[in-house]
Design a protein around this motif. Structure first.
Motif, mmCIF file in Angstrom:
data_model
loop_
_atom_site.group_PDB
_atom_site.id
_atom_site.type_symbol
_atom_site.label_atom_id
_atom_site.label_comp_id
_atom_site.label_asym_id
_atom_site.label_seq_id
_atom_site.Cartn_x
_atom_site.Cartn_y
_atom_site.Cartn_z
ATOM 1 N N TYR A 35 35.364 11.307 80.482
ATOM 2 C CA TYR A 35 36.108 12.449 81.030
ATOM 3 C C TYR A 35 37.455 12.714 80.366
ATOM 4 C CZ TYR A 35 32.625 13.630 84.433
ATOM 5 O OH TYR A 35 31.452 14.059 85.010
ATOM 6 N N PRO A 36 38.163 11.730 79.816
ATOM 7 C CA PRO A 36 39.338 12.103 79.020
ATOM 8 C C PRO A 36 38.992 13.024 77.843
ATOM 9 C CG PRO A 36 39.497 9.806 79.636
ATOM 10 C CD PRO A 36 38.133 10.267 80.071
ATOM 11 N N LEU B 178 38.262 16.477 79.359
ATOM 12 C CA LEU B 178 39.487 17.165 79.771
ATOM 13 C C LEU B 178 40.316 17.604 78.573
ATOM 14 C CD1 LEU B 178 40.609 15.069 82.869
ATOM 15 C CD2 LEU B 178 39.179 17.110 82.760
ATOM 16 N N ILE C 282 40.000 18.128 88.684
ATOM 17 C CA ILE C 282 40.616 16.931 88.106
ATOM 18 C C ILE C 282 41.199 16.045 89.200
ATOM 19 C CG2 ILE C 282 42.434 16.119 86.568
ATOM 20 C CD1 ILE C 282 42.018 18.652 84.923
ATOM 21 N N LEU D 197 38.343 14.252 90.522
ATOM 22 C CA LEU D 197 37.902 13.276 89.526
ATOM 23 C C LEU D 197 38.780 12.032 89.551
ATOM 24 C CD1 LEU D 197 36.332 12.396 86.968
ATOM 25 C CD2 LEU D 197 37.857 13.878 85.637
ATOM 26 N N VAL D 198 40.091 12.219 89.554
ATOM 27 C CA VAL D 198 41.012 11.076 89.596
ATOM 28 C C VAL D 198 40.818 10.283 90.884
ATOM 29 C CG1 VAL D 198 43.446 10.441 89.728
ATOM 30 C CG2 VAL D 198 42.704 12.192 88.095
ATOM 31 N N HIS E 106 37.625 8.248 90.665
ATOM 32 C CA HIS E 106 37.773 7.115 89.744
ATOM 33 C C HIS E 106 38.535 5.970 90.405
ATOM 34 C CE1 HIS E 106 39.555 5.024 86.124
ATOM 35 N NE2 HIS E 106 38.249 4.978 85.875
ATOM 36 N N SER F 276 42.373 5.573 83.609
ATOM 37 C CA SER F 276 43.135 6.136 84.727
ATOM 38 C C SER F 276 44.385 6.846 84.234
ATOM 39 C CB SER F 276 43.509 5.042 85.722
ATOM 40 O OG SER F 276 42.369 4.500 86.346
ATOM 41 N N ARG G 86 44.936 8.126 81.248
ATOM 42 C CA ARG G 86 44.579 9.336 80.502
ATOM 43 C C ARG G 86 44.210 10.467 81.455
ATOM 44 N NH1 ARG G 86 40.650 6.461 76.056
ATOM 45 N NH2 ARG G 86 42.253 5.160 75.043
ATOM 46 N N LEU G 87 43.447 10.120 82.482
ATOM 47 C CA LEU G 87 43.092 11.140 83.468
ATOM 48 C C LEU G 87 44.337 11.684 84.150
ATOM 49 C CD1 LEU G 87 39.929 9.536 85.153
ATOM 50 C CD2 LEU G 87 39.994 11.358 83.442
ATOM 51 N N GLN H 248 45.724 15.478 84.088
ATOM 52 C CA GLN H 248 45.996 16.130 85.374
ATOM 53 C C GLN H 248 47.375 16.780 85.358
ATOM 54 O OE1 GLN H 248 46.189 13.416 88.703
ATOM 55 N NE2 GLN H 248 45.884 15.044 90.200
#
Length: 402
Positions: free
Chosen positions: A170-171, A174, A234, A237-238, A241, A261, A263-264, A268
């Protein structure tokens, strides 16, 4: 029954391992069949750590055969194929798959971005994917549906140290979303900037292109809407996770999970800042539309003032003429009366008045009364005729502005 042979443009497979990197191959429907969801389809080699299958979601939905093969191989939930999800403007979801016989973790996501060209024509970029992560081998399968032309393929840059996290891709997703959204927001900003720099001659009536301004505003609303949905996705998503990491009950947390985490969280924050810029574009555009409207109103007001001044000048002239007319009206009346045959004058007998003078008053008084009554009661006696012009104007269909 549809042909089980799918061309590379409809069904392509990319496979990756650390030794040879990415390799592309063709696929048949039979190659995706599997009776064991804990193992990848037969087309995927044993040393493959990540594989991507690109295809058309619409074609799969329209074919029961394709539909069932993908559900069996990747444990795709039935609701994912619902028509309303196909019409959605974005989403994110995930679930573990122990309950369907395949120990793993599935995620699905959809992002769309609207791009505006210089001529205000537009197109959409879409990222729609479904991921299947196997707990036993940490192998990841990614279904990429209807990839757009400006989406780089392969989309991902796997790292062996991070493949133990089912959210590792996902990074990269995104990063593509941010790239699309950044270009989209700056495209709107260019249109807004052009409108702000437009020259308005002071000696001519301004003629702003309201239709174009409102088209840009409509596109700006869509861009902000897609950003709002992206921010919501997002955040979810975070959150998911973090829930997954806590469910592992491993202390301390693996560094790979911490990197993902962070990177997400970065993306975000980044997508949130892009959204603020998009909202600023909307406000600037609304300010420009209001300014254009006010300038036109100001110009019309100045014309109205000039007309008012001319009217005042005409009114003063008419007042002078009325004063002169009123001044000479009594002498004119007296002259007309004494010029009638009812009066006569000679040098010997002087002035003489006819005994028939009463006929003048008998005729003039009823005539004046009748004129006054007719002037006062005519609109009440014949309202349809009197107001016909106004009613015709009211019945005229006014133009509609969208």
């Amino acid at each position: 029954m549809p042909n089980s042979r799918i061309t590379s443009s409809d069904l392509s497979v990319w496979q990756w391992n650390e030794e040879h990197g990415w390799r592309k191959s063709e696929a048949r429907l039979e190659d995706l069949r599997t009776d064991n969801p804990t193992r990848p389809p037969s087309l995927i080699s044993e040393d493959t750590k990540v594989y991507i299958i690109t295809t058309s979601a619409k074609n799969i939905r329209s074919s029961r055969q394709f539909h069932q093969v993908f559900m069996d191989a990747f444990c795709i939930p039935k609701f994912w194929w619902a028509e309303h999800l196909g019409n959605a403007n974005g989403y994110f979801g995930c679930e573990d798959t122990d309950h369907v016989g395949g120990a793993g973790f599935n995620t699905w996501a959809f992002f769309e971005v609207k791009h505006i060209a210089r001529d205000t024509k537009y197109h959409w970029s879409k990222i729609k994917l479904f991921t299947r992560w196997l707990e036993s081998t940490h192998q990841t399968g990614i279904l990429l549906f209807d990839p757009t032309d400006n989406l780089s393929t392969p989309l991902f840059d796997p790292n062996l140290t991070e493949l133990d996290d089912p959210f590792w891709m996902y990074p990269d997703i995104l990063e593509q979303v941010v790239r699309f959204q950044e270009g989209s927001v700056w495209g709107i900003r260019d249109h807004v900037r052009d409108a702000e720099k437009e020259q308005r001659p002071a000696d001519k009536k301004p003629k702003p292109n309201y239709r174009r301004l409102h088209d840009i505003a409509r596109h700006a609303i869509h861009v902000t809407e897609s950003l709002d949905v992206a921010v919501q996705n997002i955040e979810h998503l975070v959150q998911q996770h973090e829930i997954y990491i806590k469910s592992m009950q491993v202390e301390p947390q693996p560094k790979s999970h911490q990197r993902i985490s962070r990177r997400l969280a970065f993306f975000q924050s980044y997508i949130g800042s892009i959204r603020h810029r998009s909202v600023s574009n909307q406000l600037r555009l609304q300010n420009e539309i209001q300014l254009a409207f006010n300038i036109v109103s100001q110009h019309d007001t100045s014309i109205t003032v000039d007309i008012s001044r001319a009217t005042r000048s005409d009114s003063a002239t008419m007042k002078t003429l009325a004063f002169i007319t009123t001044t000479f009206l009594p002498p004119t009346f007296l002259c007309a009366v004494f010029s009638m045959s009812f009066f006569h004058y000679d040098a010997e007998s002087g002035w003489g008045v006819s005994d028939k003078l009463w006929i003048y008053w008998v005729c003039i008084i009823p005539t004046i009364a009748a004129s006054a009554l007719l002037w006062n009661f005519w609109p009440k006696l014949f309202p349809d005729h009197f107001y016909s012009a106004f009613r015709e104007e009211e019945s005229t269909e006014l133009p509609t502005f969208i």
